[in-house]
Design an enzyme around this catalytic site. Structure first.
Site, PDB file in Angstrom:
ATOM      1  N   HIS A   1      31.956  46.109  34.936  1.00 37.07           N
ATOM      2  CA  HIS A   1      31.178  46.843  33.465  1.00 37.07           C
ATOM      3  C   HIS A   1      29.866  46.801  33.582  1.00 37.07           C
ATOM      4  O   HIS A   1      28.751  45.828  33.947  1.00 37.07           O
ATOM      5  CB  HIS A   1      31.490  45.715  32.504  1.00 37.07           C
ATOM      6  CG  HIS A   1      31.732  46.578  31.302  1.00 37.07           C
ATOM      7  ND1 HIS A   1      30.803  46.586  30.949  1.00 37.07           N
ATOM      8  CD2 HIS A   1      32.831  47.197  30.243  1.00 37.07           C
ATOM      9  CE1 HIS A   1      30.509  47.843  29.271  1.00 37.07           C
ATOM     10  NE2 HIS A   1      32.411  47.396  29.492  1.00 37.07           N
TER      11      HIS A   1
ATOM     12  N   ASP B   1      31.006  37.188  32.774  1.00 35.99           N
ATOM     13  CA  ASP B   1      31.757  37.966  32.159  1.00 35.99           C
ATOM     14  C   ASP B   1      33.286  37.908  31.677  1.00 35.99           C
ATOM     15  O   ASP B   1      33.735  38.365  32.681  1.00 35.99           O
ATOM     16  CB  ASP B   1      31.330  39.493  32.421  1.00 35.99           C
ATOM     17  CG  ASP B   1      32.277  40.337  31.677  1.00 35.99           C
ATOM     18  OD1 ASP B   1      32.466  40.036  30.289  1.00 35.99           O
ATOM     19  OD2 ASP B   1      31.632  42.108  31.922  1.00 35.99           O
TER      20      ASP B   1
ATOM     21  N   GLN C   1      36.988  40.146  29.211  1.00 36.98           N
ATOM     22  CA  GLN C   1      38.483  40.599  29.539  1.00 36.98           C
ATOM     23  C   GLN C   1      39.801  38.900  29.899  1.00 36.98           C
ATOM     24  O   GLN C   1      40.649  39.618  29.274  1.00 36.98           O
ATOM     25  CB  GLN C   1      39.292  41.639  31.038  1.00 36.98           C
ATOM     26  CG  GLN C   1      38.245  42.955  30.416  1.00 36.98           C
ATOM     27  CD  GLN C   1      38.745  43.703  29.734  1.00 36.98           C
ATOM     28  OE1 GLN C   1      40.203  43.040  29.109  1.00 36.98           O
ATOM     29  NE2 GLN C   1      38.353  44.940  28.386  1.00 36.98           N
TER      30      GLN C   1
ATOM     31  N   LYS D   1      37.925  41.746  21.181  1.00 41.17           N
ATOM     32  CA  LYS D   1      39.242  41.863  22.835  1.00 41.17           C
ATOM     33  C   LYS D   1      39.778  41.329  22.156  1.00 41.17           C
ATOM     34  O   LYS D   1      40.803  40.793  23.347  1.00 41.17           O
ATOM     35  CB  LYS D   1      38.429  42.121  23.812  1.00 41.17           C
ATOM     36  CG  LYS D   1      37.388  43.502  24.041  1.00 41.17           C
ATOM     37  CD  LYS D   1      36.403  43.542  25.081  1.00 41.17           C
ATOM     38  CE  LYS D   1      36.090  44.969  25.602  1.00 41.17           C
ATOM     39  NZ  LYS D   1      35.891  45.530  25.498  1.00 41.17           N
TER      40      LYS D   1
ATOM     41  N   CYS E   1      32.747  52.420  31.792  1.00 41.48           N
ATOM     42  CA  CYS E   1      32.083  51.885  32.008  1.00 41.48           C
ATOM     43  C   CYS E   1      32.220  50.587  32.747  1.00 41.48           C
ATOM     44  O   CYS E   1      31.397  50.341  33.449  1.00 41.48           O
ATOM     45  CB  CYS E   1      31.742  50.581  30.600  1.00 41.48           C
ATOM     46  SG  CYS E   1      31.905  51.830  28.603  1.00 41.48           S
TER      47      CYS E   1
HETATM   48  C1  LIG Z   1      34.509  43.243  31.462  1.00 41.97           C
HETATM   49  C2  LIG Z   1      33.813  43.841  29.906  1.00 41.97           C
HETATM   50  N1  LIG Z   1      32.801  43.416  29.976  1.00 41.97           N
HETATM   51  C3  LIG Z   1      31.772  43.716  28.838  1.00 41.97           C
HETATM   52  C4  LIG Z   1      32.688  44.561  27.824  1.00 41.97           C
HETATM   53  C5  LIG Z   1      31.251  44.731  26.828  1.00 41.97           C
HETATM   54  O1  LIG Z   1      31.926  44.308  25.423  1.00 41.97           O
HETATM   55  P1  LIG Z   1      31.553  44.750  24.264  1.00 41.97           P
HETATM   56  O2  LIG Z   1      31.572  46.473  24.134  1.00 41.97           O
HETATM   57  O3  LIG Z   1      32.421  44.251  23.079  1.00 41.97           O
HETATM   58  O4  LIG Z   1      30.171  44.291  24.279  1.00 41.97           O
HETATM   59  C6  LIG Z   1      33.484  45.263  27.974  1.00 41.97           C
HETATM   60  C7  LIG Z   1      34.532  46.182  27.091  1.00 41.97           C
HETATM   61  O5  LIG Z   1      34.133  47.195  27.160  1.00 41.97           O
HETATM   62  C8  LIG Z   1      34.245  44.171  29.575  1.00 41.97           C
HETATM   63  O6  LIG Z   1      35.721  44.710  29.739  1.00 41.97           O
END
Ligand SMILES: Cc1ncc(COP(=O)(O)O)c(C=O)c1O
Lengths: 136, 431
Positions: free
Chosen positions: B145, B222, B225, B248, B387
């Protein structure tokens, strides 16, 4: 399932999507501009051939993306031919949406207005440069 | 590159998961989520298949947040009064819930942030910019991401470190065959997602942590998910940094977590400066409070943190194994049925190597148009690059449609998705 549920995809939109008006490139465009919608990656280029009376003789587009963004570009090209640059400067977003003849949700309006935005950015760019060379 | 599932290699990662005694009843669970029972325009029931973007909230979370506002809202760690005291106790209880939920050794290793993005930026700033040197390497991969990619680009640019990428296999997993060449004494950090938000790929964090540590590198996970859908334990395998978001995990927005080993939190620089993160402030310098306060400058989203604690309690009351098992069942069905629709390509590994996420394309229907047709039938999915622009570039696509499942989804909802895809093909006059 009633058809109204899929209402933006009426024959008008689908026909323009499947058989677009002036999709391709001009040999010698007066100006051209491209942009993409950063959210969805839809991309549109608009090219104009403008005569010495500042009237659009030909408008072409090229692009990749959803049916709404591509049909809108086709409809835009069809509509702006014969118009002067001054007339195009008065052309409003709502008029563009009206030309599509379908109801779009707020998020889909970005698709419907992508080619309009490309046109407007191009016109402002021409004003700034004061020379009818190609812009970005 | 295609990144489509190879025929299942029958390595079923979930064989170790056995349901615990309590039986899971999705209809009972759905009663906990008021939002799921609404009708959308056209009297369509909501079919929410966008949990990977943000999860719906159970009543228990909303009730806890409301309780805070109605009964003891007051700034934490500040005034000596009864409300402030109660609020602080609730906040620290939430921290302890997070600690237990991810198996952290110490309470002080749990930093509340605004979300995964903030957590990862904290690591890239507070650790990366302080410790990376020219010639050092950060090992990434193309499925990350943007939140676990762009901060490292900035850290590399600021320090002279270099980014390296683990290649992906044709079915969208990390190709570890070249890891020996990629992971060297120059590598200072492996930054990797535990579960891809597009391909659903579950990455081998165990092996990556071990191999990173073998060459003296750290691992930053990270877990945005993975945390909501499978058990997490930061000490087995030992990870160095781990980030996730409350929203999430069926909790509120605006709250997230950074886990880091205590020595790392002590060594890192703070990210935000201001109140609460200091020990002493002089006119020309300051010293820092101990972690986690060092990383919680200003008024933290304390009510959201308490809401996250309630979400963890809720998830625990169902059980993550139970959740994972049910979601996997749904995912298997969704993969089978969707793959049978003409022109559909589902990206990523076979269903047994992934979470309940289906990113797909339909020949002749742009993802945007598809999600529009689905939306008109009440089916909420996401279309776009999610993203992950480099991943979509690798797939040679500008966008995909993503359906992501949660334990509150039903088999009927999977059918609604598949019927919607058929309907979209019809709209676009496809045979
Ligand atoms: C794998 C992953 N990393 C990071 C994020 C970013 O999370 P947040 O927007 O809650 O900071 C997301 C969510 O969109 C994600 O799916």
């Amino acid at each position: 399932m009633t058809d109204s549920l899929e209402d933006p995809y009426d024959d008008h939109i689908l026909d323009h999507f499947e058989s677009p008006y002036h999709k391709g490139h001009l040999a010698n465009p007066t100006c051209s501009h491209s942009d993409r919608n950063p959210i969805c990656g839809d991309q549109v280029t608009v090219e104009l051939l403008v005569d010495d009376q500042d009237r659009v003789k030909e408008a072409y587009f090229d692009g990749k993306g959803c049916a709404i963004s591509q049909a809108a570009a086709s409809i835009l090209c069809e509509q702006i031919e014969g118009k002067t640059l001054d007339e195009l400067k008065d052309f409003q977003a709502q008029q563009m949406l009206d030309l599509l003849k379908v109801r779009l949700t707020a998020s889909r309006q970005k698709c419907g207005l992508l080619s309009f935005k490309v046109l407007k950015t191009m016109l402002y760019g021409m004003d700034e440069q004061r020379e009818p060379a190609s812009s970005g | 590159m295609v990144l489509v599932a190879a025929p299942a290699t029958a390595m079923i990662v979930r064989t170790t998961m056995t349901a615990n005694s309590a039986t899971f009843d999705v209809e009972v669970v759905r009663q906990d989520f008021p939002i799921l029972h609404q009708r959308l325009s056209g009297d369509m029931p909501l079919v929410y298949l966008d949990t990977a973007a943000t999860a719906q909230k159970p009543r228990a979370v909303m009730a806890k947040v409301m309780e805070c506002y109605e009964q003891y809202n007051s700034n934490v760690h500040r005034g000596i009064h009864q409300l402030g005291d109660r609020m602080t106790v609730e906040l620290e209880a939430a921290r302890e819930k997070v600690q237990r939920f991810i198996g952290a050794g110490e309470l002080e290793e749990i930093v509340f942030t605004s979300g995964t993005t903030m957590s990862l930026n904290m690591v890239a700033h507070g650790w990366g910019r302080k410790f990376l040197r020219p010639g050092d390497e950060i090992l990434l991969n193309t499925m990350e991401h943007h939140a676990n990619l762009v901060p490292w680009q900035l850290a590399a640019a600021a320090t002279g470190a270099t980014l390296k990428y683990i290649p992906l296999t044709a079915d969208g997993r990390l190709d570890l065959s070249s890891l020996d060449q990629l992971l060297t004494s120059k590598t200072k950090l492996v930054a990797v997602t535990a579960m891809s938000n597009v391909l659903g790929t579950i990455n081998p964090i165990n092996e990556l942590a071990r191999r990173a540590h073998d060459v003296g590198a750290l691992i930053c996970v990270d877990a945005a998910q993975s945390v909501p859908h499978m058990p997490t334990n930061v000490r087995s395998p030992q990870v160095d940094f781990l980030a996730f978001s409350g929203h999430k995990l069926y909790g509120p927005t605006g709250i997230g977590v950074l886990y880091a080993r205590r020595q790392l939190l002590e060594a890192m620089d703070p990210f935000l400066a201001g109140g609460h993160m200091i020990r002493e402030v002089f006119l020309d310098s300051s010293t820092w409070a101990d972690p986690p306060a060092k990383f919680e400058a200003g008024t933290c989203p304390f009510i959201e943190a308490v809401g996250l604690g309630a979400a963890i309690d809720y998830v625990n009351s169902i059980g993550l194994l139970q959740i994972g098992q049910y979601e996997h069942q749904l995912s298997v069905k969704a993969h089978e049925k969707l793959a049978a629709v003409p022109g559909v390509t589902i990206y990523g590994p076979s269903v047994d190597h992934k979470g309940a996420i289906l990113s797909f394309t339909v020949d002749g229907v742009h993802p945007h148009d598809l999600s529009d047709v689905l939306d008109r039938r009440g089916v909420a999915v996401r279309a776009g690059h999610h993203c992950t622009m480099p991943l979509h570039e690798l797939l040679n696509l500008t966008a995909t449609t993503r359906a992501s499942l949660a334990f509150y989804n039903t088999l009927d909802e999977v059918d609604a998705l598949v019927e919607g895809v058929h309907a979209a093909r019809k709209v676009f006059r496809l045979k």
